[in-house]
Design a protein around this motif. Structure first.
Motif, PDB file in Angstrom:
ATOM      1  N   ALA A  76       0.961  -1.341  -0.086  1.00  0.00           N
ATOM      2  CA  ALA A  76       0.060  -0.001  -0.096  1.00  0.00           C
ATOM      3  C   ALA A  76       1.001   1.156  -0.008  1.00  0.00           C
ATOM      4  CB  ALA A  76      -0.933  -0.038   1.185  1.00  0.00           C
ATOM      5  N   ILE A  77       0.514   1.990  -0.801  1.00  0.00           N
ATOM      6  CA  ILE A  77       1.358   3.414  -0.826  1.00  0.00           C
ATOM      7  C   ILE A  77       0.316   4.525  -0.427  1.00  0.00           C
ATOM      8  CG2 ILE A  77       2.492   5.124  -2.381  1.00  0.00           C
ATOM      9  CD1 ILE A  77       3.770   2.959  -3.631  1.00  0.00           C
ATOM     10  N   LYS A  78       0.849   5.473   0.602  1.00  0.00           N
ATOM     11  CA  LYS A  78      -0.086   6.629   0.904  1.00  0.00           C
ATOM     12  C   LYS A  78       0.495   7.823   0.574  1.00  0.00           C
ATOM     13  CE  LYS A  78      -2.450   8.575   4.950  1.00  0.00           C
ATOM     14  NZ  LYS A  78      -2.763   8.304   6.532  1.00  0.00           N
ATOM     15  N   GLU A  79      -0.211   8.523  -0.510  1.00  0.00           N
ATOM     16  CA  GLU A  79       0.297   9.785  -0.911  1.00  0.00           C
ATOM     17  C   GLU A  79      -0.105  11.038   0.060  1.00  0.00           C
ATOM     18  OE1 GLU A  79       0.278  11.726  -5.373  1.00  0.00           O
ATOM     19  OE2 GLU A  79      -1.795  11.177  -4.666  1.00  0.00           O
ATOM     20  N   PHE A 111       3.732  14.259   7.734  1.00  0.00           N
ATOM     21  CA  PHE A 111       3.445  13.337   7.209  1.00  0.00           C
ATOM     22  C   PHE A 111       4.711  12.351   7.231  1.00  0.00           C
ATOM     23  CE2 PHE A 111       2.927  10.944   3.098  1.00  0.00           C
ATOM     24  CZ  PHE A 111       1.844  10.028   3.446  1.00  0.00           C
ATOM     25  N   GLU A 112       6.078  13.136   6.984  1.00  0.00           N
ATOM     26  CA  GLU A 112       7.159  12.406   7.028  1.00  0.00           C
ATOM     27  C   GLU A 112       7.592  11.893   8.459  1.00  0.00           C
ATOM     28  OE1 GLU A 112      11.989  12.806   5.710  1.00  0.00           O
ATOM     29  OE2 GLU A 112      10.375  14.661   5.850  1.00  0.00           O
ATOM     30  N   ARG A 113       7.119  12.699   9.273  1.00  0.00           N
ATOM     31  CA  ARG A 113       7.428  12.438  10.568  1.00  0.00           C
ATOM     32  C   ARG A 113       6.732  11.108  11.217  1.00  0.00           C
ATOM     33  NH1 ARG A 113       5.608  16.352  13.075  1.00  0.00           N
ATOM     34  NH2 ARG A 113       3.814  15.440  14.149  1.00  0.00           N
ATOM     35  N   GLU A 114       5.378  10.934  10.547  1.00  0.00           N
ATOM     36  CA  GLU A 114       4.439   9.781  10.991  1.00  0.00           C
ATOM     37  C   GLU A 114       5.139   8.479  10.446  1.00  0.00           C
ATOM     38  OE1 GLU A 114       0.421   7.766   9.082  1.00  0.00           O
ATOM     39  OE2 GLU A 114       0.807   9.980   8.524  1.00  0.00           O
ATOM     40  N   ALA A 115       5.650   8.569   9.140  1.00  0.00           N
ATOM     41  CA  ALA A 115       6.351   7.459   8.516  1.00  0.00           C
ATOM     42  C   ALA A 115       7.542   7.105   9.382  1.00  0.00           C
ATOM     43  CB  ALA A 115       6.822   7.880   7.061  1.00  0.00           C
ATOM     44  N   ASN A 116       8.329   7.987   9.734  1.00  0.00           N
ATOM     45  CA  ASN A 116       9.540   7.622  10.672  1.00  0.00           C
ATOM     46  C   ASN A 116       9.109   6.892  11.767  1.00  0.00           C
ATOM     47  OD1 ASN A 116      11.069   8.606   8.757  1.00  0.00           O
ATOM     48  ND2 ASN A 116      11.241  10.779   9.460  1.00  0.00           N
ATOM     49  N   MET A 117       7.955   7.433  12.688  1.00  0.00           N
ATOM     50  CA  MET A 117       7.669   6.690  13.847  1.00  0.00           C
ATOM     51  C   MET A 117       7.130   5.475  13.586  1.00  0.00           C
ATOM     52  SD  MET A 117       5.678  10.021  15.893  1.00  0.00           S
ATOM     53  CE  MET A 117       4.417  10.048  14.613  1.00  0.00           C
ATOM     54  N   LEU A 118       6.222   5.366  12.453  1.00  0.00           N
ATOM     55  CA  LEU A 118       5.692   3.994  12.298  1.00  0.00           C
ATOM     56  C   LEU A 118       6.645   2.971  11.885  1.00  0.00           C
ATOM     57  CD1 LEU A 118       2.258   4.664  10.520  1.00  0.00           C
ATOM     58  CD2 LEU A 118       2.892   3.966  12.829  1.00  0.00           C
ATOM     59  N   GLU A 134       9.282   2.472   3.698  1.00  0.00           N
ATOM     60  CA  GLU A 134       9.852   3.448   3.350  1.00  0.00           C
ATOM     61  C   GLU A 134       9.384   4.898   3.281  1.00  0.00           C
ATOM     62  OE1 GLU A 134      12.395   4.170  -0.140  1.00  0.00           O
ATOM     63  OE2 GLU A 134      10.936   2.803  -1.501  1.00  0.00           O
ATOM     64  N   PHE A 135       9.951   6.121   2.834  1.00  0.00           N
ATOM     65  CA  PHE A 135       9.259   7.237   2.840  1.00  0.00           C
ATOM     66  C   PHE A 135      10.330   7.885   1.652  1.00  0.00           C
ATOM     67  CE2 PHE A 135       8.898  11.580   3.209  1.00  0.00           C
ATOM     68  CZ  PHE A 135       7.509  12.050   3.080  1.00  0.00           C
ATOM     69  N   PHE A 136       9.373   8.614   0.652  1.00  0.00           N
ATOM     70  CA  PHE A 136      10.170   9.175  -0.377  1.00  0.00           C
ATOM     71  C   PHE A 136       9.454  10.402  -0.930  1.00  0.00           C
ATOM     72  CE2 PHE A 136       8.017   5.972  -2.492  1.00  0.00           C
ATOM     73  CZ  PHE A 136       7.435   6.472  -3.695  1.00  0.00           C
ATOM     74  N   TYR A 137      10.362  11.278  -1.615  1.00  0.00           N
ATOM     75  CA  TYR A 137       9.760  12.461  -2.217  1.00  0.00           C
ATOM     76  C   TYR A 137       9.492  12.266  -3.727  1.00  0.00           C
ATOM     77  CZ  TYR A 137       9.854  15.053   2.352  1.00  0.00           C
ATOM     78  OH  TYR A 137       9.713  15.356   3.533  1.00  0.00           O
ATOM     79  N   GLU A 138       8.336  12.778  -4.335  1.00  0.00           N
ATOM     80  CA  GLU A 138       8.291  12.491  -5.771  1.00  0.00           C
ATOM     81  C   GLU A 138       6.916  13.465  -6.097  1.00  0.00           C
ATOM     82  OE1 GLU A 138       8.297   9.261  -9.317  1.00  0.00           O
ATOM     83  OE2 GLU A 138       9.023   8.802  -7.345  1.00  0.00           O
ATOM     84  N   GLY A 140       6.544  16.384  -6.071  1.00  0.00           N
ATOM     85  CA  GLY A 140       6.146  17.527  -5.128  1.00  0.00           C
ATOM     86  C   GLY A 140       5.380  17.320  -3.837  1.00  0.00           C
ATOM     87  N   THR A 141       5.464  15.886  -3.453  1.00  0.00           N
ATOM     88  CA  THR A 141       4.706  15.329  -2.502  1.00  0.00           C
ATOM     89  C   THR A 141       5.538  14.285  -1.710  1.00  0.00           C
ATOM     90  OG1 THR A 141       2.562  14.955  -1.490  1.00  0.00           O
ATOM     91  CG2 THR A 141       3.095  14.001  -3.651  1.00  0.00           C
ATOM     92  N   GLY A 142       4.930  13.780  -0.708  1.00  0.00           N
ATOM     93  CA  GLY A 142       5.648  12.666  -0.116  1.00  0.00           C
ATOM     94  C   GLY A 142       4.742  11.351  -0.104  1.00  0.00           C
ATOM     95  N   TYR A 143       5.524  10.128  -0.266  1.00  0.00           N
ATOM     96  CA  TYR A 143       4.814   8.883  -0.238  1.00  0.00           C
ATOM     97  C   TYR A 143       5.425   7.956   0.854  1.00  0.00           C
ATOM     98  CZ  TYR A 143       3.534  10.538  -5.053  1.00  0.00           C
ATOM     99  OH  TYR A 143       3.045  11.078  -6.045  1.00  0.00           O
ATOM    100  N   MET A 144       4.460   7.318   1.519  1.00  0.00           N
ATOM    101  CA  MET A 144       4.635   6.269   2.635  1.00  0.00           C
ATOM    102  C   MET A 144       4.451   5.074   1.952  1.00  0.00           C
ATOM    103  SD  MET A 144       3.018   5.949   6.099  1.00  0.00           S
ATOM    104  CE  MET A 144       2.803   7.868   6.484  1.00  0.00           C
ATOM    105  N   VAL A 145       5.192   4.190   2.168  1.00  0.00           N
ATOM    106  CA  VAL A 145       5.279   2.771   1.391  1.00  0.00           C
ATOM    107  C   VAL A 145       5.007   1.836   2.699  1.00  0.00           C
ATOM    108  CG1 VAL A 145       6.332   0.838   0.059  1.00  0.00           C
ATOM    109  CG2 VAL A 145       6.924   3.276  -0.368  1.00  0.00           C
ATOM    110  N   MET A 146       3.996   0.980   2.766  1.00  0.00           N
ATOM    111  CA  MET A 146       3.372   0.323   3.679  1.00  0.00           C
ATOM    112  C   MET A 146       3.179  -1.327   3.168  1.00  0.00           C
ATOM    113  SD  MET A 146       0.689   3.033   5.619  1.00  0.00           S
ATOM    114  CE  MET A 146       0.043   2.970   3.652  1.00  0.00           C
ATOM    115  N   GLU A 147       2.971  -2.004   4.236  1.00  0.00           N
ATOM    116  CA  GLU A 147       2.433  -3.494   4.053  1.00  0.00           C
ATOM    117  C   GLU A 147       0.806  -3.265   3.786  1.00  0.00           C
ATOM    118  OE1 GLU A 147       1.802  -6.205   7.337  1.00  0.00           O
ATOM    119  OE2 GLU A 147       2.179  -4.787   8.688  1.00  0.00           O
TER     120      GLU A 147
END
Length: 447
Positions: A76-79, A111-118, A134-138, A140-147
């Motif tokens: 799952a990817i959260k944008e 949003f990035e901090r949330e990804a780092n905490m999780l 992982e978390f990355f920028y693309e 102009g926004t951020g993406y959180m990669v999750m199970e």
């Protein structure tokens, strides 16, 4: 020519839009104003392939995706896409934010901090929390990669059972969540968005906490602004105040409201309405034959409007409701069996002239007609209604019903006509029905 694949499971898609593997209808699309990424877009170079939208919230869009660098596993990817601020260029897919740059960037940092905490909570003692890879920028926004978590939310489970869950099951769920949140809090993280829709029960009976979109560390972060979306009936008063005193007691309030909703089927009034004097009936008075008074009193204290009047930790809350030990294995197995029974397919519905089939589950409604918006589309015949009938499972009679919504009716092999507004209960293992006395027929087969 590139092979067509399903936007849900990424397996080959045959003729038409229904996936033979997972049953997903690939014709389903999201309203244009939601502006999600185009299906089968690629992120992180060619690593991630975007599939269907799983959900849209106030601050993000979540997609199912395929990780081509990890044996094509589903993820799952959260944008980060704050509603009312973000805009997407449909050609480049770049995000812009107009005059809201400050608000946008504050939210993106959160949003990035949330990804780092999780990511720090991955596995081990925090196995009940969705894993972040992982978390990355693309764009102009951020993406959180999750199970990607298979299962159903407690909101779906309650709806499928008539609006509420039996007390013994809800009590087991509460104890499991208390232990999970005690671990999360011990790491200095608050969830701040607990509700039935953010708790998933998996096929093996495990409970998983998702959508930490409002999560934060218990310490100050230096970020300003109160950019969170609150759920009425679950958010405590301090969350409506940017300077509110938030801590473990904030999640305790929301968890107690979740238990109250699951057991009673009644949503707790919004915290602001309660401040104005709206009362919440005690659970043991609302359900005297089901809920023990000591548990009801513990829930009442956990839902106290004053943060200082609530339990200070999940362990205190656990002690108040009874032993936090895991239930006997057969209790968990019983819950697993009931969940499987509720969500399994009860029948298959087929339009005979097209061969299109859709599985009917206990909480589904299948629409049939000539409109492209129907779940199953018939031949284009003016006598057939745009939505000719609705097919659903009636829990009261434990059988499938077909409700006619067209003036031209539905005809049975025995010559009976089901008129507009009438519903027919199907008791036979297999039933074939004619739509509007045309060549268009549907077949319903119990499974």
């Amino acid at each position: 020519m590139e092979e067509r694949v399903c936007a849900n499971c990424f397996r080959p898609l045959g003729p038409g839009n229904f996936c033979a593997y997972c049953g997903y209808d690939n014709s389903i699309d999201i309203a244009e104003d939601a502006a999600p990424l185009r299906r089968f877009s690629r992120l992180r170079g060619n690593r991630y392939i975007i599939g269907r939208v799983l959900g849209i919230g106030g601050f993000g869009i979540t997609y199912v995706a395929q990780d081509t660098f990890a044996m094509d596993r589903r993820i799952a990817i959260k944008e980060y896409y704050p509603s009312g601020i973000a805009r997407r260029d449909i050609w480049t897919q770049q995000i812009s934010f107009g005059n809201y740059g400050n608000e946008y960037n504050i939210g993106l940092r959160r949003f990035e901090r949330e990804a780092n905490m999780l990511a720090m909570l991955r596995g081990g003692r925090a196995a009940s929390v969705v894993q972040v890879y992982e978390f990355f920028y693309e764009n102009g926004t951020g993406y959180m990669v999750m199970e990607y978590i298979e299962g159903h939310s407690l909101k779906e489970l309650a709806r499928a059972r008539g609006g509420r869950i039996p007390y013994d099951e809800a009590y087991y769920i509460l104890k499991e969540l208390l232990k999970a949140l005690e671990t999360v809090h011990s790491e200095g993280v608050l969830h701040r968005d607990i509700s039935p829709e953010n708790i998933i029960i998996q096929p093996d009976g495990r409970l998983r906490l998702i959508d930490f979109g409002a999560a934060r560390t218990a310490q100050s972060t230096g970020l300003t602004g109160n950019m969170i979306m609150l759920k009425p009936g679950f958010a405590p008063p301090e969350q409506y105040d940017a300077a509110g005193n938030q801590g473990p007691w904030t999640d305790i309030y929301a968890l107690a409201c979740t238990f109250y909703r699951l057991v009673s089927g009644v949503r707790v009034p919004d915290a602001r309405e309660r401040i104005q004097g709206q009362r919440v009936p005690l659970l043991h008075l609302l359900m005297p034959e089901t809920v023990p008074e000591e548990v009801s009193n513990a829930i009442e204290k956990a839902m106290t409007l004053d943060p200082g009047g609530r339990y200070r930790s999940m362990s205190e809350f656990m002690e108040a409701i009874g032993t936090p030990d895991a239930p006997e294995g057969n209790e968990r197995e019983g819950l697993i069996d009931r969940v499987k029974w509720i969500f399994k397919s009860v029948a298959k519905v087929t339009v005979l002239e097209t061969g299109k089939t859709k599985s009917l589950k206990r909480d589904d409604v299948i629409t049939v007609g000539r409109s492209e918006g129907c779940d199953l589309i018939t031949m284009d015949n003016a006598y057939i209604g745009r939505v000719h009938c609705r097919i659903y499972f009636d829990a009261d009679v434990q059988a499938v019903k077909v409700e006619c919504t067209s003036i031209n009716g539905i005809q049975t092999r025995e010559g009976r006509t089901v008129n507009k507004g009438e519903a027919m209960t199907l008791y036979d293992e297999e039933t074939t029905l004619c739509l509007a006395n045309t060549e268009s027929k549907i077949r319903v087969v119990y499974q």
